[in-house]
Scaffold this motif. Structure first.
Motif, PDB file in Angstrom:
ATOM      1  N   ALA A   1      29.287  -1.633  -0.213  1.00  0.00           N
ATOM      2  CA  ALA A   1      30.461  -0.893   0.241  1.00  0.00           C
ATOM      3  C   ALA A   1      30.529   0.397  -0.563  1.00  0.00           C
ATOM      4  O   ALA A   1      30.597   0.353  -1.803  1.00  0.00           O
ATOM      5  CB  ALA A   1      31.735  -1.708   0.055  1.00  0.00           C
ATOM      6  N   GLY A   2      30.473   1.535   0.116  1.00  0.00           N
ATOM      7  CA  GLY A   2      30.451   2.800  -0.602  1.00  0.00           C
ATOM      8  C   GLY A   2      29.225   2.880  -1.499  1.00  0.00           C
ATOM      9  O   GLY A   2      28.110   2.574  -1.087  1.00  0.00           O
ATOM     10  N   LYS A   3      29.454   3.271  -2.751  1.00  0.00           N
ATOM     11  CA  LYS A   3      28.327   3.413  -3.679  1.00  0.00           C
ATOM     12  C   LYS A   3      27.924   2.091  -4.322  1.00  0.00           C
ATOM     13  O   LYS A   3      26.902   2.012  -5.002  1.00  0.00           O
ATOM     14  CB  LYS A   3      28.671   4.420  -4.765  1.00  0.00           C
ATOM     15  N   TRP A   4      28.744   1.035  -4.114  1.00  0.00           N
ATOM     16  CA  TRP A   4      28.519  -0.227  -4.820  1.00  0.00           C
ATOM     17  C   TRP A   4      27.715  -1.224  -3.987  1.00  0.00           C
ATOM     18  O   TRP A   4      27.979  -1.411  -2.802  1.00  0.00           O
ATOM     19  CB  TRP A   4      29.852  -0.867  -5.208  1.00  0.00           C
ATOM     20  N   LYS A   5      26.760  -1.864  -4.653  1.00  0.00           N
ATOM     21  CA  LYS A   5      26.004  -2.952  -4.027  1.00  0.00           C
ATOM     22  C   LYS A   5      26.037  -4.166  -4.934  1.00  0.00           C
ATOM     23  O   LYS A   5      25.666  -4.082  -6.111  1.00  0.00           O
ATOM     24  CB  LYS A   5      24.553  -2.537  -3.770  1.00  0.00           C
ATOM     25  N   LEU A   6      26.477  -5.283  -4.381  1.00  0.00           N
ATOM     26  CA  LEU A   6      26.577  -6.539  -5.132  1.00  0.00           C
ATOM     27  C   LEU A   6      25.507  -7.510  -4.677  1.00  0.00           C
ATOM     28  O   LEU A   6      25.457  -7.890  -3.502  1.00  0.00           O
ATOM     29  CB  LEU A   6      27.962  -7.166  -4.933  1.00  0.00           C
ATOM     30  N   HIS A   7      24.639  -7.902  -5.607  1.00  0.00           N
ATOM     31  CA  HIS A   7      23.718  -9.013  -5.370  1.00  0.00           C
ATOM     32  C   HIS A   7      24.465 -10.279  -5.746  1.00  0.00           C
ATOM     33  O   HIS A   7      24.931 -10.426  -6.882  1.00  0.00           O
ATOM     34  CB  HIS A   7      22.453  -8.867  -6.219  1.00  0.00           C
TER      35      HIS A   7
ATOM     36  N   LEU B   1      24.838   2.672  -6.648  1.00  0.00           N
ATOM     37  CA  LEU B   1      23.666   3.273  -6.028  1.00  0.00           C
ATOM     38  C   LEU B   1      23.675   4.793  -6.085  1.00  0.00           C
ATOM     39  O   LEU B   1      22.620   5.427  -5.985  1.00  0.00           O
ATOM     40  CB  LEU B   1      23.533   2.801  -4.579  1.00  0.00           C
ATOM     41  N   ASP B   2      24.831   5.395  -6.262  1.00  0.00           N
ATOM     42  CA  ASP B   2      24.867   6.854  -6.415  1.00  0.00           C
ATOM     43  C   ASP B   2      24.211   7.277  -7.729  1.00  0.00           C
ATOM     44  O   ASP B   2      23.484   8.269  -7.783  1.00  0.00           O
ATOM     45  CB  ASP B   2      26.311   7.358  -6.382  1.00  0.00           C
ATOM     46  N   ALA B   3      24.469   6.507  -8.769  1.00  0.00           N
ATOM     47  CA  ALA B   3      23.935   6.843 -10.095  1.00  0.00           C
ATOM     48  C   ALA B   3      22.624   6.130 -10.399  1.00  0.00           C
ATOM     49  O   ALA B   3      21.857   6.565 -11.270  1.00  0.00           O
ATOM     50  CB  ALA B   3      24.956   6.497 -11.172  1.00  0.00           C
ATOM     51  N   ASP B   4      22.355   5.038  -9.688  1.00  0.00           N
ATOM     52  CA  ASP B   4      21.237   4.152 -10.037  1.00  0.00           C
ATOM     53  C   ASP B   4      20.635   3.572  -8.762  1.00  0.00           C
ATOM     54  O   ASP B   4      20.744   2.387  -8.488  1.00  0.00           O
ATOM     55  CB  ASP B   4      21.746   3.044 -10.970  1.00  0.00           C
ATOM     56  N   VAL B   5      19.979   4.419  -7.973  1.00  0.00           N
ATOM     57  CA  VAL B   5      19.432   3.964  -6.703  1.00  0.00           C
ATOM     58  C   VAL B   5      18.304   2.947  -6.914  1.00  0.00           C
ATOM     59  O   VAL B   5      17.969   2.176  -6.014  1.00  0.00           O
ATOM     60  CB  VAL B   5      18.937   5.162  -5.867  1.00  0.00           C
ATOM     61  N   GLY B   6      17.726   2.930  -8.110  1.00  0.00           N
ATOM     62  CA  GLY B   6      16.668   1.978  -8.415  1.00  0.00           C
ATOM     63  C   GLY B   6      17.158   0.603  -8.829  1.00  0.00           C
ATOM     64  O   GLY B   6      16.347  -0.256  -9.176  1.00  0.00           O
ATOM     65  N   GLU B   7      18.478   0.382  -8.795  1.00  0.00           N
ATOM     66  CA  GLU B   7      19.081  -0.925  -9.103  1.00  0.00           C
ATOM     67  C   GLU B   7      18.562  -1.505 -10.428  1.00  0.00           C
ATOM     68  O   GLU B   7      18.057  -2.613 -10.491  1.00  0.00           O
ATOM     69  CB  GLU B   7      18.805  -1.909  -7.957  1.00  0.00           C
ATOM     70  N   SER B   8      18.745  -0.735 -11.487  1.00  0.00           N
ATOM     71  CA  SER B   8      18.228  -1.158 -12.783  1.00  0.00           C
ATOM     72  C   SER B   8      19.316  -1.496 -13.799  1.00  0.00           C
ATOM     73  O   SER B   8      19.038  -2.183 -14.788  1.00  0.00           O
ATOM     74  CB  SER B   8      17.328  -0.055 -13.364  1.00  0.00           C
ATOM     75  N   LYS B   9      20.559  -1.042 -13.579  1.00  0.00           N
ATOM     76  CA  LYS B   9      21.628  -1.230 -14.559  1.00  0.00           C
ATOM     77  C   LYS B   9      22.759  -2.060 -13.959  1.00  0.00           C
ATOM     78  O   LYS B   9      23.553  -1.568 -13.145  1.00  0.00           O
ATOM     79  CB  LYS B   9      22.161   0.128 -15.022  1.00  0.00           C
ATOM     80  N   ASP B  10      22.822  -3.299 -14.359  1.00  0.00           N
ATOM     81  CA  ASP B  10      23.847  -4.208 -13.856  1.00  0.00           C
ATOM     82  C   ASP B  10      25.204  -3.854 -14.462  1.00  0.00           C
ATOM     83  O   ASP B  10      25.375  -3.881 -15.678  1.00  0.00           O
ATOM     84  CB  ASP B  10      23.461  -5.653 -14.201  1.00  0.00           C
TER      85      ASP B  10
ATOM     86  N   GLU C   1      16.803  -2.500  -2.392  1.00  0.00           N
ATOM     87  CA  GLU C   1      16.840  -1.326  -1.531  1.00  0.00           C
ATOM     88  C   GLU C   1      15.486  -1.023  -0.899  1.00  0.00           C
ATOM     89  O   GLU C   1      15.401  -0.602   0.254  1.00  0.00           O
ATOM     90  CB  GLU C   1      17.333  -0.105  -2.319  1.00  0.00           C
ATOM     91  N   GLY C   2      14.398  -1.227  -1.637  1.00  0.00           N
ATOM     92  CA  GLY C   2      13.070  -0.916  -1.115  1.00  0.00           C
ATOM     93  C   GLY C   2      12.650  -1.761   0.060  1.00  0.00           C
ATOM     94  O   GLY C   2      11.697  -1.418   0.762  1.00  0.00           O
ATOM     95  N   GLY C   3      13.342  -2.871   0.278  1.00  0.00           N
ATOM     96  CA  GLY C   3      13.013  -3.718   1.411  1.00  0.00           C
ATOM     97  C   GLY C   3      13.677  -3.290   2.700  1.00  0.00           C
ATOM     98  O   GLY C   3      13.140  -3.508   3.792  1.00  0.00           O
TER      99      GLY C   3
ATOM    100  N   LYS D   1       0.800  -1.217   0.000  1.00  0.00           N
ATOM    101  CA  LYS D   1       0.000   0.000   0.000  1.00  0.00           C
ATOM    102  C   LYS D   1       0.836   1.271   0.000  1.00  0.00           C
ATOM    103  O   LYS D   1       0.368   2.325  -0.398  1.00  0.00           O
ATOM    104  CB  LYS D   1      -0.948  -0.009   1.203  1.00  0.00           C
ATOM    105  N   GLY D   2       2.071   1.186   0.467  1.00  0.00           N
ATOM    106  CA  GLY D   2       2.909   2.366   0.552  1.00  0.00           C
ATOM    107  C   GLY D   2       3.807   2.519  -0.657  1.00  0.00           C
ATOM    108  O   GLY D   2       3.717   1.784  -1.641  1.00  0.00           O
ATOM    109  N   SER D   3       4.721   3.495  -0.566  1.00  0.00           N
ATOM    110  CA  SER D   3       5.646   3.770  -1.660  1.00  0.00           C
ATOM    111  C   SER D   3       7.083   3.689  -1.178  1.00  0.00           C
ATOM    112  O   SER D   3       7.451   4.307  -0.174  1.00  0.00           O
ATOM    113  CB  SER D   3       5.388   5.168  -2.240  1.00  0.00           C
ATOM    114  N   ASN D   4       7.902   2.921  -1.907  1.00  0.00           N
ATOM    115  CA  ASN D   4       9.330   2.842  -1.638  1.00  0.00           C
ATOM    116  C   ASN D   4      10.144   3.586  -2.701  1.00  0.00           C
ATOM    117  O   ASN D   4      11.369   3.464  -2.739  1.00  0.00           O
ATOM    118  CB  ASN D   4       9.781   1.374  -1.584  1.00  0.00           C
ATOM    119  N   LEU D   5       9.470   4.324  -3.569  1.00  0.00           N
ATOM    120  CA  LEU D   5      10.152   5.025  -4.658  1.00  0.00           C
ATOM    121  C   LEU D   5      11.181   6.023  -4.111  1.00  0.00           C
ATOM    122  O   LEU D   5      10.982   6.592  -3.045  1.00  0.00           O
ATOM    123  CB  LEU D   5       9.125   5.754  -5.521  1.00  0.00           C
ATOM    124  N   PRO D   6      12.276   6.212  -4.806  1.00  0.00           N
ATOM    125  CA  PRO D   6      12.638   5.659  -6.120  1.00  0.00           C
ATOM    126  C   PRO D   6      13.339   4.309  -6.047  1.00  0.00           C
ATOM    127  O   PRO D   6      13.996   3.887  -6.994  1.00  0.00           O
ATOM    128  CB  PRO D   6      13.593   6.719  -6.652  1.00  0.00           C
ATOM    129  N   LEU D   7      13.185   3.631  -4.917  1.00  0.00           N
ATOM    130  CA  LEU D   7      13.887   2.373  -4.693  1.00  0.00           C
ATOM    131  C   LEU D   7      13.166   1.211  -5.360  1.00  0.00           C
ATOM    132  O   LEU D   7      11.949   1.242  -5.553  1.00  0.00           O
ATOM    133  CB  LEU D   7      14.015   2.110  -3.197  1.00  0.00           C
TER     134      LEU D   7
END
Length: 461
Positions: free
Chosen positions: A372-378, A402-411, A291-293, A276-282
């Motif tokens: 670590a820093g701006k990088w997040k590894l799945h 995550l600095d450039a792509d907080v929505g985790e869309s570009k691998d 990130e939205g979790g 029901k809520g919003s986690n945008l832009p995550l």
């Protein structure tokens, strides 16, 4: 006669001066407001347009927004264990319940081990009065309730508000005693607020700590008649707007009690919103390691200490509350290892203040990501777990800036092999200390356990 008058005047001045010095030396007060399932963009100061939160927005204008603030889990029980202890859930074995489900349930035999040191117990060593009001959810057996974890008193629902059972009606508990079952949830936010306001006035002459884990906006959703049907976002918005009112009442009480300028208030959530809520832009939602979790809104306010209208994007977490409050109170850290760090330099706006070097994302027992820093590894996984339901199946490694792509869309994994290698090493450090799946970590400790469950039931008169 004149000599006696001068003596009385001198003693009065001396007494006043001594009282002033005592007040100056007294450690600060702390209030932690912890929502349930509040999305990253469900507050006006974090982008909400349809949900009105003027009191929390004012907190942000008078304080700091922490924009990379994380809960350690996408669900209730594990995240709460971390806030209380400064430890990742796997360290204190609170990442699953007795049946390896993702949260605790009524009459669970498992709970937060009383041998762990909580924020409340840490602050008690410095003479703090301590209060817990709201959703506890780290064990409903008397051995695991707040009064065994450093709180002088407790008033609230000991787990999620959707856990109403025929055999265990949803209880409202004062200390250990059930005072209402099933609880009238339409009035619960206002009753929580009343408890906190009364405590502030009663404790104004000593240092105090309030932990207010709200029941909402977890479903089912209820609001009092004053707020029901008033939000443009329906009942979900109603509950948040009532929490905003509650926050305003607490801030007002601090001013009335003349302790506003010596009180740090921090407002955040246990995880992201589910539906029901919003986690945008995550990307993602409650129960996930996107990130939205786990990235949640956080506002901190302390007049004269935290710079007004500021924000900070360093990596911070609920893990950091215990060591930060301990530092500000002049208290020692627990004897056992914890995972949090003092982030008061960030809160005070000190130039060059740094947050956490890394952060681990677990889904129950499975390590799924590291940052670590701006990088997040799945991480690449043969079978990626969900908190509920069947696993997602095999997933490849994915790297996001995550600095450039907080929505985790570009691998970006293929383009940055050195970064992937560095983060894989961090993941291995997590496994060595906290474990991963069936692999045990050297730093893990046992949860609390009882042979006979003891659910909170209304006693006959």
């Amino acid at each position: 006669m004149k000599r006696k008058l001068l003596l009385c005047l001198g003693l009065t001045i001396l007494a006043g001066w001594m009282n002033f010095l005592a007040a100056e030396e007294r450690p600060p007060n702390f209030i932690v407001i912890f929502c349930d399932d509040l999305g990253y963009a469900d507050l006006g100061c974090f982008g909400a347009e349809e949900i009105k939160t003027p009191q929390i927005d004012r907190m942000a204008a008078e304080g700091m927004r922490l924009t990379s603030f994380y809960s350690t889990s996408g669900v209730c029980s594990p995240s709460r264990s971390s806030l209380l202890t400064g430890c990742y859930p796997r360290r204190v074995n609170m990442h699953v319940n007795q049946k390896n489900l993702c949260v605790l349930f009524p009459a669970d035999r498992k709970g937060l081990n009383p041998s762990e040191t909580t924020i409340a117990e840490t602050l008690k060593t410095k003479g703090y009065a301590t209060l817990c009001v709201g959703k506890w959810h780290v064990g409903d057996h008397p051995d695991f309730l707040p009064h065994k974890q450093g709180f002088d008193s407790y008033f609230g629902i000991p787990y999620s508000n959707d856990m109403n059972r025929k055999e265990v009606p949803l209880p409202l508990v004062r200390n250990e005693k059930v005072v209402e079952a099933p609880v009238d949830q339409t009035t619960i936010t206002s009753r929580y607020t009343k408890e906190v306001v009364q405590f502030i006035h009663a404790s104004k002459d000593k240092p105090f700590f309030v932990y207010l884990p709200h029941t909402f906006p977890h479903v089912p959703l209820f609001a009092s008649p004053r707020f029901k049907g008033k939000s443009a976002r329906g009942r979900y918005g109603d509950t948040i707007e009532e929490i905003d009112w509650s926050t305003g009442e607490i801030l007002k009480a601090l001013k009335e009690a003349k302790v506003d300028e010596r009180t740090l208030v921090l407002f955040t959530s246990d995880n992201g919103s589910k539906q029901k809520g919003s986690n945008l832009p995550l990307r993602g939602r409650k129960g996930q390691t996107w990130e939205g979790g786990q990235r949640v809104p956080c506002v901190a306010r302390w007049p004269g200490k935290i710079p007004a209208g500021s924000e900070n994007g360093e990596i911070t977490s609920t893990l950091d509350l215990l060591p930060t409050l301990a530092k500000l109170a002049g208290a020692d850290l627990p004897d056992k290892p914890i995972d949090g760090q003092d982030v008061s330099p960030i809160l005070f706006g000190e130039e060059g203040a740094k947050g956490r070097e890394s952060f681990y994302f677990y889904q129950m027992d499975q390590l799924q990501c590291v940052r670590a820093g701006k990088w997040k590894l799945h991480l690449a996984l043969e079978s990626k777990k969900r908190n509920w339901g069947k696993p997602e199946g095999k997933v490849p490694a994915q790297l996001f800036d995550l600095d450039a792509d907080v929505g985790e869309s570009k691998d970006l994994a293929a383009k940055n092999p050195a970064v992937v290698k560095r983060l894989l090493a961090i993941a291995e450090t997590a496994r060595e200390e906290l474990g991963d799946g069936g692999r045990q970590g050297k730093g893990q400790r046992k949860a609390g356990w009882v042979e006979e469950p003891s659910p909170r039931l209304m006693q006959s008169p």
